[in-house]
Scaffold this motif. Structure first.
Motif, PDB file in Angstrom:
ATOM      1  N   LEU A   1       0.819  -1.255   0.103  1.00  0.00           N
ATOM      2  CA  LEU A   1       0.208  -0.110  -0.019  1.00  0.00           C
ATOM      3  C   LEU A   1       0.823   1.339  -0.037  1.00  0.00           C
ATOM      4  O   LEU A   1       0.779   2.258  -0.501  1.00  0.00           O
ATOM      5  N   ALA A   2       1.914   1.395   0.631  1.00  0.00           N
ATOM      6  CA  ALA A   2       2.708   2.431   0.838  1.00  0.00           C
ATOM      7  C   ALA A   2       3.419   2.561  -0.419  1.00  0.00           C
ATOM      8  O   ALA A   2       3.697   3.864  -0.947  1.00  0.00           O
ATOM      9  N   LYS A   3       3.954   1.575  -1.077  1.00  0.00           N
ATOM     10  CA  LYS A   3       4.656   1.895  -2.472  1.00  0.00           C
ATOM     11  C   LYS A   3       3.631   2.376  -3.442  1.00  0.00           C
ATOM     12  O   LYS A   3       3.796   3.065  -4.203  1.00  0.00           O
ATOM     13  N   ALA A   4       2.599   1.683  -3.418  1.00  0.00           N
ATOM     14  CA  ALA A   4       1.467   2.243  -4.355  1.00  0.00           C
ATOM     15  C   ALA A   4       0.968   4.130  -4.254  1.00  0.00           C
ATOM     16  O   ALA A   4       1.079   4.514  -5.064  1.00  0.00           O
ATOM     17  N   VAL A   5       1.045   4.268  -2.800  1.00  0.00           N
ATOM     18  CA  VAL A   5       1.067   5.770  -2.470  1.00  0.00           C
ATOM     19  C   VAL A   5       2.326   6.645  -2.983  1.00  0.00           C
ATOM     20  O   VAL A   5       1.973   7.755  -3.598  1.00  0.00           O
ATOM     21  N   PHE A   6       3.479   6.093  -2.800  1.00  0.00           N
ATOM     22  CA  PHE A   6       4.659   6.694  -3.151  1.00  0.00           C
ATOM     23  C   PHE A   6       4.830   6.742  -4.611  1.00  0.00           C
ATOM     24  O   PHE A   6       5.121   7.774  -5.353  1.00  0.00           O
ATOM     25  N   ASP A   7       4.307   5.664  -5.292  1.00  0.00           N
ATOM     26  CA  ASP A   7       4.439   5.596  -6.913  1.00  0.00           C
ATOM     27  C   ASP A   7       3.290   6.743  -7.398  1.00  0.00           C
ATOM     28  O   ASP A   7       3.708   7.523  -8.389  1.00  0.00           O
ATOM     29  N   PHE A   8       2.174   7.008  -6.874  1.00  0.00           N
ATOM     30  CA  PHE A   8       1.076   7.785  -7.377  1.00  0.00           C
ATOM     31  C   PHE A   8       1.620   9.180  -7.029  1.00  0.00           C
ATOM     32  O   PHE A   8       1.552  10.218  -7.912  1.00  0.00           O
ATOM     33  N   LYS A   9       2.320   9.627  -5.873  1.00  0.00           N
ATOM     34  CA  LYS A   9       2.748  10.755  -5.611  1.00  0.00           C
ATOM     35  C   LYS A   9       3.799  11.397  -6.411  1.00  0.00           C
ATOM     36  O   LYS A   9       3.951  12.466  -6.838  1.00  0.00           O
ATOM     37  N   SER A  10       4.761  10.508  -6.805  1.00  0.00           N
ATOM     38  CA  SER A  10       5.859  10.781  -7.696  1.00  0.00           C
ATOM     39  C   SER A  10       5.425  10.888  -8.968  1.00  0.00           C
ATOM     40  O   SER A  10       5.835  11.725  -9.647  1.00  0.00           O
TER      41      SER A  10
END
Length: 435
Positions: A426-435
């Motif tokens: 979940l955290a990776k999905a958030v980071f990827d969307f943010k970037s």
């Protein structure tokens, strides 16, 4: 300074009552009394160590433990208790006996114990009422130092829980508009992100997710009102929960991202709709809308029935009703859920289940989402688990069509439990969307 312990003996009833007021929330004290990881840290007199071999806190469940002196002597006492009543988070009733090292009961050692946790304005009043089979047993217990032992245990409990609140899980508080105290943890650096938990969950359930997200965010992980270490104020309204989040946003500097899971995702939507540009972006995991015939709708009187069960003190029935009607879990599986220790925690939060029912409103009726329900134009990531039920995928698809800056992401191999089971994904999905 330790608070006064009140001790009362009643020879006619063969009872010993040992009472203490502690400046700690009742739900927090309950956890300290019913979870093995906590009770081993304080149970028993000072200079004694408790080992828990079994602790099944439910009617008919068994608690096996031993007490051993810390002076390296061979003195060790084995005890076996059977729970008769468990009313989360207010009352425990159990029959306690001494045992030998093979857990065979020592004859004539029964102690019938009731522990009451009463919410007070300054914290919690704990009352331990022990009834003995004979007056002689009561006198023997006093001679053996039972009063001093429980007084020591109260001291140790207060010290342990106060240290816990000030330790790695230290929680700060902020006051919402109606005076409710909202407890939260803060960790990490970067933009502010507030975690909004689902039904029957508190901040502990998202602790691993908070840790993963704290790599790039300052994460505010809070107990929603009526849960964990937060207080509550009647009457309930969804707007009050939005005000709770608004109070956290003030602490965070005036703007924050929101991550909401399940019904918490819908609360995050409501918050973004009402607070506008104070919300920077949204991360939503599986909002549980029921918008077609993918599963049966939630009954129209769901919230009313939940409240009636809580008012009658039927917390376990309320959780069972929630599991069956809101989560859609078949009856044959609910028995397995009851056998798990997590059921006790859900019971302790049962009074807040109706809150999430009000948050969901009519969005679980089997009808399409109302058009223009949320006027939100900020970046929004809607996540689902690859293995989740069709209703979650259908809901995500319907929602993304209503939000102009929304995208969908599917987590491979995951289901509705991803917040606890796949926090890194979940955290990776958030980071990827943010970037």
């Amino acid at each position: 300074m330790k608070r006064k312990t009140t001790i009362r003996k009643n020879h006619e009833r063969r009872e010993l009552t040992i009472e203490r007021n502690v400046a700690l929330p009742a739900k927090f004290v309950w956890e300290g009394w019913t979870e093995p990881t906590h009770i081993t840290k304080w149970w028993g007199p000072k200079d004694w160590t408790t080992t828990v071999y079994e602790m099944d806190v439910r009617p008919g469940g068994v608690w096996r433990y031993s007490l051993k002196a810390d002076d390296n002597s061979s003195e060790e006492a084995y005890c076996r208790a059977v729970y008769d009543e468990v009313e989360v988070p207010h009352k425990l009733v159990y029959t306690d006996t001494f045992a030998d090292s093979e857990w065979n009961m020592v004859t004539d050692s029964e102690m019938y114990t009731t522990v009451l946790f009463e919410k007070k304005s300054e914290g919690t009043r704990i009352s331990i009422v022990t009834r003995f089979a004979t007056s002689e047993q009561l006198d023997n217990a006093e001679a053996m130092g039972m009063m001093e032992g429980f007084t020591d245990a109260y001291d140790r409990l207060e010290e342990y829980l106060e240290n816990l609140m000030g330790g790695s899980d230290k929680m700060e508080t902020v006051t919402s508009k109606d005076g409710t105290q909202i407890a939260y943890t803060k960790q990490g650096t970067g933009p502010a992100l507030i975690l909004v938990s689902s039904a029957a969950a508190d901040h502990q359930d998202a602790s691993q997710l908070a840790e993963h997200l704290s790599v790039h965010y300052t994460v505010y992980n809070y107990d929603r009102r009526g849960r964990g270490r937060s207080t509550d104020t009647a009457p309930y309204a969804v707007a009050r929960e939005v005000e709770d989040i608004e109070a956290l946003i003030e602490v965070a500097g005036g703007q924050a991202c929101l991550f909401g899971s399940s019904s918490g995702a819908v609360l995050a939507l409501e918050t973004a709709n009402l607070l506008g540009n104070r919300i920077a972006s949204l991360y939503l995991y599986e909002p549980p809308f029921i918008i077609n015939d993918s599963r049966k709708p939630v009954p129209g009187d769901y919230v009313k029935h939940l409240n009636s069960l809580i008012e009658a003190g039927n917390r376990s029935e309320a959780v069972e009703y929630f599991a069956s009607e809101a989560l859609g879990i078949p009856g044959e599986y609910i028995g397995y859920m009851k056998a798990d220790s997590s059921w006790n925690k859900m019971e302790s939060l049962a009074h807040t289940l109706a809150y999430d029912g009000l948050i969901m409103g009519t969005t679980q009726s089997g009808n399409p989402l109302p058009a223009n329900r949320w006027n939100i134009s900020i970046p929004t990531l809607i996540m689902t688990g690859e293995n989740s039920e069709p209703l979650f995928h259908d809901a995500a698809g319907a929602l993304v069509n209503q939000l102009p800056k929304a995208a969908i992401h599917s987590l491979a191999g995951q289901d509705h439990s991803a917040v606890m089971m796949a926090p890194d994904g979940l955290a990776k999905a958030v980071f990827d969307f943010k970037s």
